[in-house]
Design an enzyme around this catalytic site. Structure first.
Site, mmCIF file in Angstrom:
data_model
loop_
_atom_site.group_PDB
_atom_site.id
_atom_site.type_symbol
_atom_site.label_atom_id
_atom_site.label_comp_id
_atom_site.label_asym_id
_atom_site.label_seq_id
_atom_site.Cartn_x
_atom_site.Cartn_y
_atom_site.Cartn_z
ATOM 1 N N SER A 141 8.008 3.908 -2.437
ATOM 2 C CA SER A 141 8.693 5.201 -2.352
ATOM 3 C C SER A 141 9.898 5.250 -3.301
ATOM 4 O O SER A 141 11.026 5.542 -2.889
ATOM 5 C CB SER A 141 9.117 5.506 -0.912
ATOM 6 O OG SER A 141 7.990 5.662 -0.084
ATOM 7 N N GLY A 195 9.636 12.203 -3.388
ATOM 8 C CA GLY A 195 9.988 13.435 -4.081
ATOM 9 C C GLY A 195 11.354 13.990 -3.753
ATOM 10 O O GLY A 195 11.867 14.858 -4.477
ATOM 11 N N TYR A 201 -3.713 3.410 4.898
ATOM 12 C CA TYR A 201 -3.632 4.674 4.176
ATOM 13 C C TYR A 201 -4.916 5.483 4.367
ATOM 14 O O TYR A 201 -5.981 5.119 3.873
ATOM 15 C CB TYR A 201 -3.387 4.448 2.685
ATOM 16 C CG TYR A 201 -2.113 3.712 2.347
ATOM 17 C CD1 TYR A 201 -1.083 3.566 3.275
ATOM 18 C CD2 TYR A 201 -1.927 3.161 1.081
ATOM 19 C CE1 TYR A 201 0.083 2.891 2.950
ATOM 20 C CE2 TYR A 201 -0.766 2.495 0.747
ATOM 21 C CZ TYR A 201 0.233 2.351 1.683
ATOM 22 O OH TYR A 201 1.385 1.679 1.366
ATOM 23 N N HIS A 238 1.702 -5.747 6.329
ATOM 24 C CA HIS A 238 2.317 -4.443 6.082
ATOM 25 C C HIS A 238 3.715 -4.346 6.701
ATOM 26 O O HIS A 238 4.616 -3.765 6.103
ATOM 27 C CB HIS A 238 1.408 -3.337 6.619
ATOM 28 C CG HIS A 238 1.533 -2.054 5.888
ATOM 29 N ND1 HIS A 238 0.505 -1.165 5.753
ATOM 30 C CD2 HIS A 238 2.573 -1.487 5.238
ATOM 31 C CE1 HIS A 238 0.904 -0.111 5.055
ATOM 32 N NE2 HIS A 238 2.161 -0.288 4.749
#
Length: 281
Positions: free
Chosen positions: A197, A202, A58, A116
């Site tokens: 997520s 969003g 990140y 990951h």
């Protein structure tokens, strides 16, 4: 900081951690937002969202540095999670990557360290690195991210592989494929599922059916989406760089979804009717 009581979820060890935590993907990348993002993370801890998830990927370490600053002096109040990139995940590389994450996080150890996603290195190599880190006291638990059932079966068949604590996967109302096989497998194996997520970055907030459900409950679409995941028994790590959004997210913990609401959500976002390849973002 003194975390409020909140809903918890059990790890395979029996340790209870906050079911609703905080993600940090895309945080730390804009200097103008830095102070607000730090304030958001600190507020989340105050509100009981004490699982903080980050990764060396990140912002190429910028998110870890932000988390390290935000948690300065309060490390022991947080269940801290980070991840090793697949390209670093041979035995020595896993150890070196973790040490780099610890430096950026200003921490002596991680509570949970994840692969990951699966890359070119054999799982045996990564597992050996995790074992070295545990023996050195640099991580408490290890797990994986974005591994499907076949991967998990392979992993848990390895010596020591059954110690995997978590599989962190893409899971939300619009991404329910894991319910067909991965979630049942993890429940049977005692592996905790962590949903990343959870509001589809969003995009879920724009779905009218979710908005209608939220209005009927006197809640927000984000709160309904998060509460739904909590009902599924997943740990959830929404990202927010705004204190106001952190407060909104925290409201999901106290939101009860009655049967008719769950039925309406199933109609708007149908569960899988067959096997679905594991999705990633």
């Amino acid at each position: 900081m003194s975390a409020e009581s909140t809903r918890t979820i059990a790890l395979p060890s029996g340790e209870e951690v906050a079911a609703l935590g905080q993600g940090t993907w895309y945080l730390g990348e804009e200097p103008a937002r830095r102070e607000q993002e730090i304030a958001a993370l600190r507020l989340g801890v105050d509100l009981g969202m004490t699982v903080v998830d980050t990764a060396e990927m990140y912002g190429d370490g910028a998110a870890e540095e932000l988390v390290g600053e935000a948690l300065r002096g309060h490390r022991e109040e947080v269940f801290l999670v980070s991840k090793v990139l697949p390209g670093h995940a041979d035995r020595k590389g896993t150890v070196a990557a973790c040490e780099g994450s610890l430096r950026r996080l200003r921490a002596e150890r991680l509570d949970l360290y994840l692969l990951h996603w699966r890359g070119r290195w054999p799982l045996e190599e990564t597992l050996a690195g995790f074992t070295d880190l545990m023996e050195a006291g640099k991580i408490r638990y290890w797990g994986v991210s974005n591994l499907n059932v076949a991967d998990m079966v392979e992993l848990t068949a390895l010596p020591g592989g059954d110690a995997v604590a978590v599989d962190q996967v893409l899971y939300n109302l619009s991404r329910r494929g894991v319910e067909w096989d991965l979630l049942p497998w993890c429940r049977e194996a005692g592996v905790t599922v962590m949903a990343y997520s959870p509001i589809e970055q969003g995009r879920l907030l724009k779905v009218e059916a979710l908005g209608a459900v939220a209005r009927a409950l006197g809640a927000t679409p984000a709160q309904v989406a998060l509460a739904w995941l909590l009902e599924q028994g997943a740990a959830v790590i929404p990202r927010s760089g705004s204190p106001d959004h952190v407060r909104e997210n925290r409201g999901a913990v106290d939101l009860h979804l009655p049967t008719e609401t769950l039925d309406a959500l199933d109609e708007a976002f149908p569960p899988p009717s067959g096997p679905t390849p594991l999705e990633m973002l």
